[in-house]
Enzyme design. Structure first.
Site, PDB file in Angstrom:
ATOM      1  N   CYS A 199       0.810  -1.224   0.000  1.00 18.71           N
ATOM      2  CA  CYS A 199       0.000   0.000   0.000  1.00 18.71           C
ATOM      3  C   CYS A 199       0.839   1.268   0.000  1.00 18.71           C
ATOM      4  O   CYS A 199       0.318   2.354  -0.261  1.00 18.71           O
ATOM      5  CB  CYS A 199      -0.940   0.015   1.200  1.00 18.71           C
ATOM      6  SG  CYS A 199      -2.273  -1.162   1.024  1.00 18.71           S
TER       7      CYS A 199
HETATM    8  N1  COA Z   1     -20.284  -9.185   7.338  1.00 17.00           N
HETATM    9  C1  COA Z   1     -20.800  -9.331   8.569  1.00 17.00           C
HETATM   10  N2  COA Z   1     -20.042  -9.577   9.659  1.00 17.00           N
HETATM   11  C2  COA Z   1     -18.717  -9.721   9.489  1.00 17.00           C
HETATM   12  C3  COA Z   1     -18.125  -9.601   8.222  1.00 17.00           C
HETATM   13  C4  COA Z   1     -18.964  -9.326   7.120  1.00 17.00           C
HETATM   14  N3  COA Z   1     -18.479  -9.188   5.875  1.00 17.00           N
HETATM   15  N4  COA Z   1     -16.797  -9.771   8.347  1.00 17.00           N
HETATM   16  C5  COA Z   1     -16.559 -10.002   9.645  1.00 17.00           C
HETATM   17  N5  COA Z   1     -17.720  -9.973  10.327  1.00 17.00           N
HETATM   18  C6  COA Z   1     -17.899 -10.183  11.779  1.00 17.00           C
HETATM   19  C7  COA Z   1     -16.787 -11.017  12.357  1.00 17.00           C
HETATM   20  O1  COA Z   1     -17.079 -12.385  12.224  1.00 17.00           O
HETATM   21  C8  COA Z   1     -16.778 -10.566  13.789  1.00 17.00           C
HETATM   22  O2  COA Z   1     -17.792 -11.236  14.498  1.00 17.00           O
HETATM   23  P1  COA Z   1     -17.578 -11.668  16.030  1.00 17.00           P
HETATM   24  O3  COA Z   1     -17.399 -10.377  16.776  1.00 17.00           O
HETATM   25  O4  COA Z   1     -18.835 -12.401  16.330  1.00 17.00           O
HETATM   26  O5  COA Z   1     -16.341 -12.491  16.029  1.00 17.00           O
HETATM   27  C9  COA Z   1     -17.170  -9.088  13.715  1.00 17.00           C
HETATM   28  O6  COA Z   1     -17.819  -8.935  12.457  1.00 17.00           O
HETATM   29  C10 COA Z   1     -16.000  -8.159  13.809  1.00 17.00           C
HETATM   30  O7  COA Z   1     -14.984  -8.582  12.878  1.00 17.00           O
HETATM   31  P2  COA Z   1     -13.598  -7.889  12.752  1.00 17.00           P
HETATM   32  O8  COA Z   1     -12.807  -8.551  11.672  1.00 17.00           O
HETATM   33  O9  COA Z   1     -12.970  -7.774  14.100  1.00 17.00           O
HETATM   34  O10 COA Z   1     -14.043  -6.449  12.221  1.00 17.00           O
HETATM   35  P3  COA Z   1     -13.335  -5.069  12.301  1.00 17.00           P
HETATM   36  O11 COA Z   1     -14.181  -4.141  13.044  1.00 17.00           O
HETATM   37  O12 COA Z   1     -11.901  -5.180  12.703  1.00 17.00           O
HETATM   38  O13 COA Z   1     -13.383  -4.584  10.763  1.00 17.00           O
HETATM   39  C11 COA Z   1     -11.875  -4.396   8.891  1.00 17.00           C
HETATM   40  C12 COA Z   1     -12.704  -5.330   9.755  1.00 17.00           C
HETATM   41  C13 COA Z   1     -11.087  -5.212   7.910  1.00 17.00           C
HETATM   42  C14 COA Z   1     -12.815  -3.464   8.145  1.00 17.00           C
HETATM   43  C15 COA Z   1     -10.960  -3.535   9.768  1.00 17.00           C
HETATM   44  O14 COA Z   1     -10.300  -4.364  10.698  1.00 17.00           O
HETATM   45  C16 COA Z   1      -9.918  -2.786   9.000  1.00 17.00           C
HETATM   46  O15 COA Z   1     -10.185  -2.071   8.045  1.00 17.00           O
HETATM   47  N6  COA Z   1      -8.683  -2.834   9.503  1.00 17.00           N
HETATM   48  C17 COA Z   1      -7.577  -2.132   8.904  1.00 17.00           C
HETATM   49  C18 COA Z   1      -7.202  -2.856   7.691  1.00 17.00           C
HETATM   50  C19 COA Z   1      -6.211  -2.192   6.850  1.00 17.00           C
HETATM   51  O16 COA Z   1      -6.044  -1.012   6.827  1.00 17.00           O
HETATM   52  N7  COA Z   1      -5.556  -2.987   6.087  1.00 17.00           N
HETATM   53  C20 COA Z   1      -4.656  -2.519   5.172  1.00 17.00           C
HETATM   54  C21 COA Z   1      -4.897  -3.303   3.969  1.00 17.00           C
HETATM   55  S1  COA Z   1      -3.795  -2.798   2.785  1.00 17.00           S
END
Ligand code: COA
Length: 380
Positions: free
Chosen positions: A163
């Site tokens: 990125c």
């Molecule tokens: N739809 C519904 N629920 C979902 C889901 C989806 N598509 N994906 C995950 N969930 C659920 C999970 O199962 C979890 O459930 P639980 O609490 O019962 O275990 C809950 O939602 C939370 O999941 P989590 O992965 O912890 O979500 P989050 O709040 O961390 O959001 C991201 C996920 C990826 C959006 C976030 O972590 C993010 O953007 N992080 C930074 C990533 C980044 O910048 N990466 C760089 C890439 S280059």
């Protein structure tokens, strides 16, 4: 000493370019397709699921995606197959060796716009850096193909810092200019992220989008009157496995792993969020201090576009207050995460209204971990 100084240049951003694929997938469309796939999978595996041999898949939700990431849609080069629950991958026809490759094609489109906006002829460019998260092939370098398609003399090479590829490319270009080795360098970031995204993975299927950006970095001595002075660039890397993709040329040496989920993008999103926010905020503030810039006086932040919550926190720590859309514009709502191109899209789309003397920051962060800052000031 005097002689060396007279050979050095002062790097500026002369212009940027953007190529946006016409097709776009909304969260509603994406979730409908994903949930059809989940239903089909669970029905086909009903017995194994009941016997506890296979884990049932869970549906995705539009509300979750928007709340957790801020993403509402993403552009892609190949919409239909991605949304087909039986395929869920882009389909881009293989091209012959004498045809312009897919990645080069979108890179060239972005470059042409940057050249046009700068009023620059291809013959004036010294180098092309193709800086992106994924290359279509190992060699010949994408940059050299783009160089040839544009009719540029000189040299080109590929670089990948995930990125942060674009900001690392900008610093590399700026260093060529500072050292007097080049006067005009194109940094192009064609990001076909739909190719490395696991569209069947509920945790990440909503994240990425396709795009291409170009940044023309030049010596102030030849730049157009309307340009952005580069006040300083800073790069940082800290190794982390929290964002990883194990696809590579040695996969065939371990055939049992070919096609497994780790050969596409995987991440521990929550850990990334927690670890990267403080790292980047601290980096911006200390680099601003080194450059003698008051971070709270920054007119605009063009941050990496991965997650709206991350950007909110980083902007708050840098500016000392909650940033509004004017201070920290968002493009991830319609583009998704476009990897290295995100902060450049934000800069491209939201910089023309700034006034002469306004100072801003282009900042990327992501896998590696990697982070890059480019402080700029509008010259005219
Ligand atoms: N739809 C519904 N629920 C979902 C889901 C989806 N598509 N994906 C995950 N969930 C659920 C999970 O199962 C979890 O459930 P639980 O609490 O019962 O275990 C809950 O939602 C939370 O999941 P989590 O992965 O912890 O979500 P989050 O709040 O961390 O959001 C991201 C996920 C990826 C959006 C976030 O972590 C993010 O953007 N992080 C930074 C990533 C980044 O910048 N990466 C760089 C890439 S280059």
């Amino acid at each position: 000493m005097t002689q060396q100084t007279s050979m050095t240049g002062r790097p500026v951003i002369s212009a940027t370019g953007l190529f946006t694929p016409e097709q776009s997938i909304s969260n509603e469309e994406l979730v409908a397709s994903f949930n059809a796939f989940v239903e089909r999978f669970n029905a086909q595996n009903a017995d194994a699921i009941a016997a506890g041999e296979v884990e049932a898949l869970h549906p995705s939700s539009v509300e979750f995606i928007e709340k957790a990431s801020g993403i509402k849609a993403r552009h892609v080069l190949s919409k239909e197959p991605i949304l087909d629950p039986a395929i869920m991958e882009p389909r881009l026809e293989e091209r012959g060796n004498d045809e312009l490759s897919q990645m080069a094609e979108i890179g060239v489109a972005a470059c042409r716009q940057a050249l046009e906006r700068a009023g620059r002829d291809a013959a004036d460019i010294d180098a092309v850096l193709c800086a992106a998260s994924n290359m279509e092939r190992p060699y010949p370098a994408m940059a050299i193909e783009i160089q040839q398609a544009l009719g540029i003399d000189g040299f080109g090479f590929d670089m990948n810092v995930a990125c942060s590829s674009a900001t690392f490319g900008i610093q590399t270009a700026a260093d060529y200019i500072r050292a007097g080795n080049a006067k005009s360098v194109l940094v192009v970031s064609p990001e076909i992220t739909s190719g490395h995204l696991n569209w069947r993975d509920r945790d990440s299927h909503f994240i990425f989008g396709d795009v291409a950006t170009a940044v023309l970095v030049e010596d102030a001595a030849i730049a157009p009157a309307e340009h952005w002075d580069i006040l300083g660039t800073k790069l940082k890397t800290v190794f982390s496995n929290n964002i990883r993709n194990n696809f590579g040329f040695l996969n065939r040496a371990a055939p049992e792993g070919v096609g497994k989920a780790d050969k596409l993008f995987v991440q521990e999103g929550r850990k990334v969020f927690k670890e990267v926010v403080p790292m980047v905020a601290e980096m911006i503030v200390s680099e601003a201090d080194r450059l003698g810039i008051d971070p709270q006086g920054l007119r605009r932040l063009w941050l990496h576009q991965a997650n709206a919550g991350m950007n909110r926190l980083i902007a708050q720590r840098v500016l000392g207050h909650e940033a509004d859309a004017d201070e920290s514009p968002t493009v991830l709502d319609t583009y998704g995460n476009t990897s290295s191109a995100g902060s450049i899209i934000a800069f491209h789309l939201h910089s023309e209204d700034l006034a002469e003397g306004d100072t801003g920051l282009i900042c990327s962060f992501g896998a590696g971990y990697s982070a890059g800052t480019v402080f700029v000031r509008k010259a005219a």
